[in-house]
Write a protein that holds these residues in place. Structure first.
Motif, PDB file in Angstrom:
ATOM      1  N   VAL A 118       6.918   3.820  -6.496  1.00  0.00           N
ATOM      2  CA  VAL A 118       7.293   3.022  -5.316  1.00  0.00           C
ATOM      3  C   VAL A 118       6.542   1.702  -5.316  1.00  0.00           C
ATOM      4  O   VAL A 118       7.121   0.647  -5.022  1.00  0.00           O
ATOM      5  CB  VAL A 118       7.017   3.813  -4.023  1.00  0.00           C
ATOM      6  N   ARG A 119       5.257   1.743  -5.646  1.00  0.00           N
ATOM      7  CA  ARG A 119       4.478   0.497  -5.706  1.00  0.00           C
ATOM      8  C   ARG A 119       5.089  -0.475  -6.710  1.00  0.00           C
ATOM      9  O   ARG A 119       5.212  -1.673  -6.441  1.00  0.00           O
ATOM     10  CB  ARG A 119       3.021   0.786  -6.100  1.00  0.00           C
ATOM     11  N   TRP A 158       4.653 -16.385  -2.953  1.00  0.00           N
ATOM     12  CA  TRP A 158       3.478 -15.561  -2.727  1.00  0.00           C
ATOM     13  C   TRP A 158       3.178 -14.677  -3.927  1.00  0.00           C
ATOM     14  O   TRP A 158       4.023 -14.459  -4.790  1.00  0.00           O
ATOM     15  CB  TRP A 158       3.641 -14.694  -1.468  1.00  0.00           C
ATOM     16  N   ASP A 159       1.952 -14.172  -3.957  1.00  0.00           N
ATOM     17  CA  ASP A 159       1.544 -13.181  -4.953  1.00  0.00           C
ATOM     18  C   ASP A 159       1.673 -11.792  -4.347  1.00  0.00           C
ATOM     19  O   ASP A 159       1.517 -11.613  -3.133  1.00  0.00           O
ATOM     20  CB  ASP A 159       0.085 -13.396  -5.377  1.00  0.00           C
ATOM     21  N   VAL A 160       1.951 -10.804  -5.193  1.00  0.00           N
ATOM     22  CA  VAL A 160       2.014  -9.421  -4.738  1.00  0.00           C
ATOM     23  C   VAL A 160       0.874  -8.642  -5.381  1.00  0.00           C
ATOM     24  O   VAL A 160       0.707  -8.665  -6.604  1.00  0.00           O
ATOM     25  CB  VAL A 160       3.360  -8.767  -5.097  1.00  0.00           C
ATOM     26  N   VAL A 161       0.065  -7.972  -4.554  1.00  0.00           N
ATOM     27  CA  VAL A 161      -0.990  -7.085  -5.048  1.00  0.00           C
ATOM     28  C   VAL A 161      -0.733  -5.696  -4.483  1.00  0.00           C
ATOM     29  O   VAL A 161      -0.086  -5.547  -3.437  1.00  0.00           O
ATOM     30  CB  VAL A 161      -2.393  -7.582  -4.644  1.00  0.00           C
ATOM     31  N   VAL A 162      -1.221  -4.653  -5.184  1.00  0.00           N
ATOM     32  CA  VAL A 162      -0.896  -3.290  -4.787  1.00  0.00           C
ATOM     33  C   VAL A 162      -2.161  -2.454  -4.648  1.00  0.00           C
ATOM     34  O   VAL A 162      -3.193  -2.739  -5.269  1.00  0.00           O
ATOM     35  CB  VAL A 162       0.059  -2.622  -5.795  1.00  0.00           C
ATOM     36  N   VAL A 190       0.852  -1.191   0.000  1.00  0.00           N
ATOM     37  CA  VAL A 190       0.000   0.000   0.000  1.00  0.00           C
ATOM     38  C   VAL A 190       0.885   1.238   0.000  1.00  0.00           C
ATOM     39  O   VAL A 190       1.570   1.532   0.990  1.00  0.00           O
ATOM     40  CB  VAL A 190      -0.935   0.023   1.223  1.00  0.00           C
ATOM     41  N   ASP A 191       0.889   1.962  -1.124  1.00  0.00           N
ATOM     42  CA  ASP A 191       1.681   3.188  -1.269  1.00  0.00           C
ATOM     43  C   ASP A 191       1.036   4.037  -2.347  1.00  0.00           C
ATOM     44  O   ASP A 191       0.617   3.516  -3.387  1.00  0.00           O
ATOM     45  CB  ASP A 191       3.129   2.855  -1.640  1.00  0.00           C
TER      46      ASP A 191
END
Length: 290
Positions: A12-13, A25-29, A6-7
Motif C-alpha cells: 500500500v505504501r 512535492w516529495d513523497v516520504v513513507v 503512513v501505512d
C-alpha cells in the motif's frame, strides 16, 4: 512541500507513493508511528496521509501526538478508513483529522485531496510569514519612534516605515491639533499624479470630514468615504487611515495609499493602525513640549 504516507502495508505504501508522485512535492513513507514521528520532527512535512490501523499502534495515537505540539499541530492529516467505518471517522475528527479517504477512492480524487491540503498549507505558511514581517516592521518602527527628537521626526518616521507595508506607495501624516484647518506634517513615497505636498494646509471642508472620520477609528477608502482621498488627490486605488490619539483626543491621522492596486487591504489597514498607535504617544509628548 512534502507528503508523508503512513501505512504498515509495504504494498500500500508503494502504491500510494506512485499515485501521489507529483512535481509539486516529495513523497516520504513510514510503516510505524515511531517512523512517522521521526520524519515529522525532522521538519518539512506538509501533509500526512495516515492509515487508521497500524501494526505498532492506532493511527489515532499519531494524530493526538501531532496535535499536542505547536510545531506539528497545524499539519493537515488525511485519514484512510473503510467507507463504512463511521466510528473511525468520528474518532479521527475528534483527534484532529481534517479529511478522510476511503480505500476504494480513485487515485485522481486522492491526489486532488492531497493537492488541496498542500495548497492550503502553503497559503497558511505564507500568511504566518506575512504576519511575522508586519510584526517586525512595527517593532523596528517603535524603536525608531522612541529616538525621534521632534514631532515632525515622529511623523516622518511613521510615514517612512509605512512604505514597508505591502503595496503602499505613499504615506502621509496630517496634523489636526487645534481648531481650523489641518496641515500635512510628513509625506513619504511616490507623489506622481498626487496633488499633496508636505506643509500644505488642508482645505476647511476636507479638514472637517477628516476629523469626523478619524473619531470613528481606523478606516478604508473608498469603502468609508473619501475624507483622506480628497486631500491626497489623484486616483489612489486604496487608502487606509488611522488616528493618532493622545490624551483622549485625535491629534493627527496617518494615511497610506496604494496607487497601483492591491489585494492586501487588511494587512495595510492593520499595519497603518499599528503604526498610528505606536506613534501617537511620542508625537503627542513632543508636540506638547514644542
Amino acid at each position: 512541500a512534502r507528503v508523508l504516507v503512513v501505512d504498515d502495508d509495504v504494498a500500500v505504501r508503494t502504491l500510494l507513493s506512485v499515485v501521489l508522485d507529483d512535481d509539486s512535492w516529495d513523497v516520504v513513507v513510514a510503516g510505524t508511528v515511531e517512523e512517522a514521528l521521526d520524519l515529522v520532527h525532522d521538519g518539512g512535512v506538509t501533509v500526512v496521509v495516515l492509515d487508521r490501523h497500524l501494526v505498532d499502534a492506532d493511527g489515532i495515537e499519531l494524530l493526538e501526538d501531532l496535535g499536542q505540539a505547536s510545531e506539528t499541530g497545524t499539519i493537515p492529516v488525511i485519514l484512510i478508513s473503510a467507507r463504512a467505518d463511521h466510528d473511525s471517522r468520528v474518532a479521527g475528527l475528534d483527534a484532529g483529522a481534517l479529511d478522510f479517504v476511503d480505500k476504494e477512492m480513485t487515485p485522481v480524487e486522492l491526489k486532488a485531496r492531497v493537492r488541496s491540503h498542500v495548497n492550503h498549507a502553503g497559503r497558511l505558511a505564507a500568511l504566518v510569514a506575512d504576519r511575522a514581517r508586519d510584526q517586525d516592521l512595527l517593532i523596528d518602527a517603535s524603536a525608531a519612534l522612541v529616538r525621534a527628537a521632534t514631532a515632525v521626526d515622529v511623523a516622518r518616521t511613521a510615514t517612512s516605515r509605512a512604505l514597508g507595508l505591502p503595496d503602499v506607495d505613499l504615506a502621509v501624516v496630517v496634523g489636526l491639533v487645534g481648531p481650523g484647518s489641518g496641515r500635512v506634517i510628513a509625506l513619504s513615497g511616490s507623489t506622481v499624479g498626487v496633488s499633496l505636498s508636505s506643509g500644505a494646509t488642508v482645505p476647511p471642508e476636507a479638514d472637517r470630514a477628516l476629523r469626523a472620520q478619524a473619531d470613528a477609528g481606523p478606516w478604508v477608502e473608498p469603502a468609508s468615504g473619501m475624507a483622506l482621498s480628497s486631500i491626497i488627490g489623484g486616483a489612489p486605488s486604496l487608502v487606509c487611515a488611522a488616528p493618532l490619539v493622545h490624551g483622549g483626543r485625535t491629534i493627527a491621522v496617518l494615511g497610506t495609499a496604494s496607487l497601483r492596486g492591491t489585494r492586501e487591504r487588511s494587512r495595510i489597514l492593520s499595519g497603518t493602525a499599528g503604526l498610528a498607535r505606536a506613534a501617537a504617544s511620542r508625537f503627542g509628548e513632543l508636540l506638547a513640549a514644542e
